[in-house]
Design a protein around this motif. Structure first.
Motif, PDB file in Angstrom:
ATOM      1  N   SER A 197       0.846  -1.160   0.091  1.00 47.84           N
ATOM      2  CA  SER A 197      -0.097  -0.152  -0.044  1.00 47.84           C
ATOM      3  C   SER A 197       0.705   1.366   0.054  1.00 47.84           C
ATOM      4  CB  SER A 197      -0.975   0.051   1.229  1.00 47.84           C
ATOM      5  OG  SER A 197      -1.775  -1.015   1.153  1.00 47.84           O
ATOM      6  N   LYS A 198       2.056   1.153   0.834  1.00 43.84           N
ATOM      7  CA  LYS A 198       2.588   2.380   0.875  1.00 43.84           C
ATOM      8  C   LYS A 198       3.940   2.463  -0.134  1.00 43.84           C
ATOM      9  CE  LYS A 198       1.738   2.853   5.826  1.00 43.84           C
ATOM     10  NZ  LYS A 198       2.310   2.367   7.266  1.00 43.84           N
ATOM     11  N   MET A 199       4.177   1.374  -0.897  1.00 40.87           N
ATOM     12  CA  MET A 199       5.367   1.359  -1.688  1.00 40.87           C
ATOM     13  C   MET A 199       5.027   2.156  -2.936  1.00 40.87           C
ATOM     14  SD  MET A 199       7.097  -2.144  -3.439  1.00 40.87           S
ATOM     15  CE  MET A 199       7.529  -2.707  -1.609  1.00 40.87           C
ATOM     16  N   GLU A 200       6.131   3.064  -3.400  1.00 33.07           N
ATOM     17  CA  GLU A 200       5.979   3.479  -4.705  1.00 33.07           C
ATOM     18  C   GLU A 200       6.542   2.823  -5.583  1.00 33.07           C
ATOM     19  OE1 GLU A 200       5.055   6.846  -4.795  1.00 33.07           O
ATOM     20  OE2 GLU A 200       4.789   7.396  -2.799  1.00 33.07           O
ATOM     21  N   ILE A 201       6.030   2.962  -6.598  1.00 32.79           N
ATOM     22  CA  ILE A 201       6.490   2.254  -8.029  1.00 32.79           C
ATOM     23  C   ILE A 201       8.154   2.277  -8.366  1.00 32.79           C
ATOM     24  CG2 ILE A 201       6.569   2.096 -10.653  1.00 32.79           C
ATOM     25  CD1 ILE A 201       4.077   0.652  -9.267  1.00 32.79           C
ATOM     26  N   ASN A 202       8.442   3.316  -8.144  1.00 31.88           N
ATOM     27  CA  ASN A 202       9.990   3.418  -8.044  1.00 31.88           C
ATOM     28  C   ASN A 202      10.798   2.611  -7.123  1.00 31.88           C
ATOM     29  OD1 ASN A 202      12.323   5.062  -9.262  1.00 31.88           O
ATOM     30  ND2 ASN A 202      12.354   5.891  -7.201  1.00 31.88           N
ATOM     31  N   ASP A 203      10.348   2.425  -5.923  1.00 33.87           N
ATOM     32  CA  ASP A 203      10.828   1.422  -5.195  1.00 33.87           C
ATOM     33  C   ASP A 203      10.748   0.121  -5.550  1.00 33.87           C
ATOM     34  OD1 ASP A 203      11.537   3.311  -2.974  1.00 33.87           O
ATOM     35  OD2 ASP A 203       9.319   3.122  -2.201  1.00 33.87           O
ATOM     36  N   PHE A 204       9.661  -0.463  -6.317  1.00 36.13           N
ATOM     37  CA  PHE A 204       9.347  -1.535  -6.937  1.00 36.13           C
ATOM     38  C   PHE A 204      10.541  -1.825  -8.106  1.00 36.13           C
ATOM     39  CE2 PHE A 204       7.619  -5.447  -8.478  1.00 36.13           C
ATOM     40  CZ  PHE A 204       6.786  -5.851  -7.360  1.00 36.13           C
ATOM     41  N   GLN A 205      10.508  -0.591  -8.992  1.00 34.92           N
ATOM     42  CA  GLN A 205      11.203  -0.720 -10.229  1.00 34.92           C
ATOM     43  C   GLN A 205      12.702  -0.805  -9.953  1.00 34.92           C
ATOM     44  OE1 GLN A 205      10.001  -0.463 -13.684  1.00 34.92           O
ATOM     45  NE2 GLN A 205      11.779  -1.629 -13.766  1.00 34.92           N
ATOM     46  N   LEU A 206      13.176  -0.134  -8.773  1.00 32.18           N
ATOM     47  CA  LEU A 206      14.660  -0.149  -8.305  1.00 32.18           C
ATOM     48  C   LEU A 206      15.116  -1.757  -7.992  1.00 32.18           C
ATOM     49  CD1 LEU A 206      16.957   1.742  -8.701  1.00 32.18           C
ATOM     50  CD2 LEU A 206      16.511   2.333  -6.335  1.00 32.18           C
ATOM     51  N   VAL A 207      14.228  -2.157  -6.914  1.00 29.67           N
ATOM     52  CA  VAL A 207      14.500  -3.371  -6.361  1.00 29.67           C
ATOM     53  C   VAL A 207      14.701  -4.397  -7.453  1.00 29.67           C
ATOM     54  CG1 VAL A 207      13.894  -5.133  -5.026  1.00 29.67           C
ATOM     55  CG2 VAL A 207      14.019  -2.840  -4.091  1.00 29.67           C
ATOM     56  N   VAL A 208      13.739  -4.206  -8.567  1.00 33.09           N
ATOM     57  CA  VAL A 208      13.820  -5.431  -9.556  1.00 33.09           C
ATOM     58  C   VAL A 208      15.090  -5.094 -10.602  1.00 33.09           C
ATOM     59  CG1 VAL A 208      12.321  -6.162 -11.507  1.00 33.09           C
ATOM     60  CG2 VAL A 208      11.380  -5.774  -9.406  1.00 33.09           C
ATOM     61  N   ASP A 209      15.210  -4.080 -10.591  1.00 29.19           N
ATOM     62  CA  ASP A 209      16.647  -3.634 -11.473  1.00 29.19           C
ATOM     63  C   ASP A 209      17.616  -4.001 -11.055  1.00 29.19           C
ATOM     64  OD1 ASP A 209      14.767  -2.251 -13.429  1.00 29.19           O
ATOM     65  OD2 ASP A 209      15.482  -0.016 -12.850  1.00 29.19           O
ATOM     66  N   VAL A 210      17.900  -3.971  -9.862  1.00 29.01           N
ATOM     67  CA  VAL A 210      19.012  -4.329  -9.124  1.00 29.01           C
ATOM     68  C   VAL A 210      19.199  -5.926  -9.051  1.00 29.01           C
ATOM     69  CG1 VAL A 210      20.540  -4.290  -6.954  1.00 29.01           C
ATOM     70  CG2 VAL A 210      19.514  -2.272  -7.982  1.00 29.01           C
ATOM     71  N   HIS A 211      18.277  -6.510  -8.588  1.00 33.31           N
ATOM     72  CA  HIS A 211      18.262  -7.834  -8.298  1.00 33.31           C
ATOM     73  C   HIS A 211      18.123  -8.682  -9.573  1.00 33.31           C
ATOM     74  CE1 HIS A 211      18.610  -8.089  -4.031  1.00 33.31           C
ATOM     75  NE2 HIS A 211      17.661  -6.910  -3.999  1.00 33.31           N
ATOM     76  N   LEU A 212      17.347  -8.177 -10.460  1.00 37.38           N
ATOM     77  CA  LEU A 212      17.121  -9.033 -11.747  1.00 37.38           C
ATOM     78  C   LEU A 212      17.832  -8.667 -12.789  1.00 37.38           C
ATOM     79  CD1 LEU A 212      15.278 -11.287 -13.288  1.00 37.38           C
ATOM     80  CD2 LEU A 212      13.721  -9.536 -13.700  1.00 37.38           C
ATOM     81  N   MET A 213      17.632  -7.444 -13.237  1.00 36.83           N
ATOM     82  CA  MET A 213      18.784  -7.056 -14.467  1.00 36.83           C
ATOM     83  C   MET A 213      20.031  -6.983 -13.853  1.00 36.83           C
ATOM     84  SD  MET A 213      16.229  -6.991 -16.544  1.00 36.83           S
ATOM     85  CE  MET A 213      17.409  -6.669 -18.028  1.00 36.83           C
ATOM     86  N   GLY A 214      20.367  -6.824 -12.482  1.00 40.05           N
ATOM     87  CA  GLY A 214      21.797  -6.754 -12.310  1.00 40.05           C
ATOM     88  C   GLY A 214      22.486  -8.097 -11.988  1.00 40.05           C
ATOM     89  N   THR A 215      21.406  -9.045 -12.451  1.00 39.34           N
ATOM     90  CA  THR A 215      22.006 -10.316 -12.346  1.00 39.34           C
ATOM     91  C   THR A 215      22.006 -10.722 -13.911  1.00 39.34           C
ATOM     92  OG1 THR A 215      21.086 -11.391 -10.393  1.00 39.34           O
ATOM     93  CG2 THR A 215      21.273 -12.846 -12.029  1.00 39.34           C
ATOM     94  N   VAL A 216      20.864 -10.437 -14.572  1.00 39.58           N
ATOM     95  CA  VAL A 216      20.966 -10.557 -16.277  1.00 39.58           C
ATOM     96  C   VAL A 216      22.165 -10.125 -16.970  1.00 39.58           C
ATOM     97  CG1 VAL A 216      19.489 -10.101 -18.162  1.00 39.58           C
ATOM     98  CG2 VAL A 216      18.400 -11.001 -16.195  1.00 39.58           C
ATOM     99  N   LYS A 217      22.510  -8.666 -16.663  1.00 42.86           N
ATOM    100  CA  LYS A 217      23.517  -7.989 -17.075  1.00 42.86           C
ATOM    101  C   LYS A 217      25.030  -8.518 -17.252  1.00 42.86           C
ATOM    102  CE  LYS A 217      20.954  -3.670 -17.780  1.00 42.86           C
ATOM    103  NZ  LYS A 217      20.843  -2.383 -17.560  1.00 42.86           N
ATOM    104  N   PRO A 218      25.389  -8.799 -15.855  1.00 41.15           N
ATOM    105  CA  PRO A 218      26.681  -9.459 -15.869  1.00 41.15           C
ATOM    106  C   PRO A 218      26.576 -10.759 -16.346  1.00 41.15           C
ATOM    107  CG  PRO A 218      26.167  -8.397 -13.725  1.00 41.15           C
ATOM    108  CD  PRO A 218      24.903  -8.421 -14.694  1.00 41.15           C
ATOM    109  N   THR A 219      25.682 -11.530 -16.437  1.00 42.35           N
ATOM    110  CA  THR A 219      25.629 -12.826 -16.738  1.00 42.35           C
ATOM    111  C   THR A 219      25.788 -13.002 -18.418  1.00 42.35           C
ATOM    112  OG1 THR A 219      24.388 -13.534 -14.888  1.00 42.35           O
ATOM    113  CG2 THR A 219      24.205 -15.049 -17.007  1.00 42.35           C
ATOM    114  N   LYS A 220      25.031 -11.959 -19.075  1.00 43.88           N
ATOM    115  CA  LYS A 220      25.012 -11.687 -20.403  1.00 43.88           C
ATOM    116  C   LYS A 220      26.411 -11.154 -20.926  1.00 43.88           C
ATOM    117  CE  LYS A 220      23.303 -10.977 -24.648  1.00 43.88           C
ATOM    118  NZ  LYS A 220      22.878 -12.111 -25.526  1.00 43.88           N
TER     119      LYS A 220
END
Length: 216
Positions: free
Chosen positions: A110-133
């Motif tokens: 309820s209190k989470m901003e979309i930016n908080d969601f996006q940033l965490v997904v960027d670091v954990h998911l894309m921050g895994t995908v990019k070095p792996t690629k």
């Protein structure tokens, strides 16, 4: 110590503390040359300092190992490319990648901003995908690679206030489950860890008495 990594080169992201530091030190003890990657920000991803990464490099050198520090953000394409180039320039190969970097932005949905969601997904998911690629073709060419991702019980079971983190941590499991199939013919083995430890990231989620029982 039967498993050795002599002559192998490892990149560990988020290696300035906690689990990442443990990975880096243990790989070094077993003969690997280690790139200690850490942006050096706080656990929300703010700020940046090379102090933590440099400290781990010094610890490895004190053990008689070889290591270099890297301060790239795992979400930054140019930074990831620089990290891979720095490693290849130094040692000419990349055998092991441990995708461990992460941040927290905990709030109820309820209190989470979309930016908080996006940033965490960027670091954990894309921050895994990019070095792996960035290392994938190098590992295919060598016909050798070992890739680990850091998942979490939050991704598998949920945890109040961590919709963003849970979504990202289960996403890396789906990513690595497919990579393990694609990597088999080139001797690239891929695994996910779902660890629980008392670290800087979890210090206010667990009681202090858990600290000694759940060290990284």
């Amino acid at each position: 110590m039967s498993i050795r990594f002599d002559g192998k080169v490892a990149i560990v992201t988020g290696a300035g503390g906690g689990l990442g530091r443990s990975h880096a030190l243990e790989l070094a003890r077993r003969g690997a040359k280690v790139v200690v990657n850490d942006l050096g920000g706080d656990r929300t991803g703010a700020g940046g300092s090379s102090e933590a990464a440099n400290k781990v490099v010094e610890e490895i050198k004190a053990l008689g190992g070889e290591a270099i520090a890297n301060g790239s953000s795992v979400t930054d394409d140019e930074g990831v490319a620089n990290m891979v180039k720095q490693t290849m320039d130094q040692w000419g190969r990349i055998d092991i990648l441990i995708n461990n970097a992460g941040i927290l932005r905990d709030k109820s949905f309820s209190k989470m901003e979309i930016n908080d969601f996006q940033l965490v997904v960027d670091v954990h998911l894309m921050g895994t995908v990019k070095p792996t690629k960035a290392v994938w073709e190098i590992m295919k060419e060598q016909n050798y690679g070992r890739i680990v991702v850091t998942a979490s019980s939050t991704g598998l079971y949920g945890n109040f206030g961590q919709t963003n983190y849970g979504a990202a941590k289960l996403a890396v499991v789906g990513f690595i489950n497919t990579l393990k199939l694609e990597g088999q013919k080139n001797n690239i083995h891929c695994n996910a860890l779902a660890p629980v430890a008392y670290t800087r990231m979890t210090s206010d989620l667990m009681p202090p008495e858990a600290e000694e029982m759940l060290t990284p």
